[in-house]
Motif scaffolding. Structure first.
Motif, PDB file in Angstrom:
ATOM      1  N   SER A  30      -1.818   3.175   8.847  1.00 17.05           N
ATOM      2  CA  SER A  30      -1.312   4.272   8.454  1.00 17.05           C
ATOM      3  C   SER A  30      -0.625   3.564   6.921  1.00 17.05           C
ATOM      4  CB  SER A  30       0.081   4.598   8.958  1.00 17.05           C
ATOM      5  OG  SER A  30       0.708   3.241   9.406  1.00 17.05           O
ATOM      6  N   ILE A  31      -1.652   2.676   6.943  1.00 17.37           N
ATOM      7  CA  ILE A  31      -0.850   1.613   5.750  1.00 17.37           C
ATOM      8  C   ILE A  31      -1.494   1.797   4.243  1.00 17.37           C
ATOM      9  CG2 ILE A  31       0.437   0.150   4.160  1.00 17.37           C
ATOM     10  CD1 ILE A  31       1.368  -0.665   6.542  1.00 17.37           C
ATOM     11  N   ASN A  32      -1.775   3.070   2.721  1.00 17.39           N
ATOM     12  CA  ASN A  32      -2.903   2.933   1.928  1.00 17.39           C
ATOM     13  C   ASN A  32      -2.300   1.207   0.997  1.00 17.39           C
ATOM     14  OD1 ASN A  32      -3.817   3.776  -0.639  1.00 17.39           O
ATOM     15  ND2 ASN A  32      -2.675   4.255  -1.552  1.00 17.39           N
ATOM     16  N   VAL A  33      -1.278   1.211   0.671  1.00 18.29           N
ATOM     17  CA  VAL A  33      -1.653  -0.218   0.037  1.00 18.29           C
ATOM     18  C   VAL A  33      -0.039  -0.981   0.947  1.00 18.29           C
ATOM     19  CG1 VAL A  33      -0.530  -1.081  -3.030  1.00 18.29           C
ATOM     20  CG2 VAL A  33      -1.265   0.954  -2.407  1.00 18.29           C
ATOM     21  N   MET A  34      -0.442  -2.709   0.281  1.00 15.69           N
ATOM     22  CA  MET A  34      -0.432  -4.385   0.966  1.00 15.69           C
ATOM     23  C   MET A  34      -0.938  -4.404  -0.124  1.00 15.69           C
ATOM     24  SD  MET A  34      -1.024  -3.912   4.914  1.00 15.69           S
ATOM     25  CE  MET A  34       0.241  -5.063   5.092  1.00 15.69           C
ATOM     26  N   GLY A  35       0.850  -5.498  -0.407  1.00 10.05           N
ATOM     27  CA  GLY A  35       0.346  -6.220  -0.702  1.00 10.05           C
ATOM     28  C   GLY A  35       1.752  -7.538  -1.386  1.00 10.05           C
ATOM     29  N   TRP A  36       1.653  -8.847  -2.473  1.00 10.71           N
ATOM     30  CA  TRP A  36       3.305  -9.382  -2.858  1.00 10.71           C
ATOM     31  C   TRP A  36       3.695  -9.270  -3.664  1.00 10.71           C
ATOM     32  CZ3 TRP A  36       3.544 -12.482   1.131  1.00 10.71           C
ATOM     33  CH2 TRP A  36       2.986 -12.750   2.432  1.00 10.71           C
TER      34      TRP A  36
END
Length: 116
Positions: A30-36
């Motif tokens: 359900s998540i488009n973008v992931m990051g730090w």
């Protein structure tokens, strides 16, 4: 609501490497973008790297060429490999996610300290 838990921070000498991991509590399909992101003392939080559901990556100029972000939807994880670390990389690193509906989710952060 998905929860994010970071791990892998610590103290490392300049020139060393660290691998930061972020585990999601539920499926990340359900998540488009992931990051730090990271925040150094007295500074604003800044983007380090992101990865989309399609695998497109983006890095801040200061870590390009020495960092790799990866995502494993099956394991519900996103990882950040940091190499050739510099003292200026010292910061609290936060895992981040943006859902397809536009909601932002943050982890609690993990400290990275690079000694000179």
């Amino acid at each position: 609501q998905v929860q994010l838990v970071e791990s892998g921070g610590g103290l490392v000498q300049a020139g060393g490497s660290l691998r930061l991991s972020c585990a999601a509590s539920r499926t990340i399909f359900s998540i488009n973008v992931m990051g730090w992101y990271r925040q150094a003392p007295g500074k604003q939080r800044e983007l380090v790297a992101t990865i989309t559901s399609g695998g497109n990556t983006n890095y801040v100029d200061s870590v390009k060429g020495r960092s790799t972000i990866s995502r494993d939807n099956a394991k519900k994880m996103v990882n950040l490999q940091l190499n050739s670390l510099k003292p200026e990389d010292t910061a609290v690193y936060y895992c981040y996610a943006r859902t397809w509906t536009g909601s932002d989710i943050w982890g609690q952060g993990t400290q990275v300290t690079v000694s000179s």
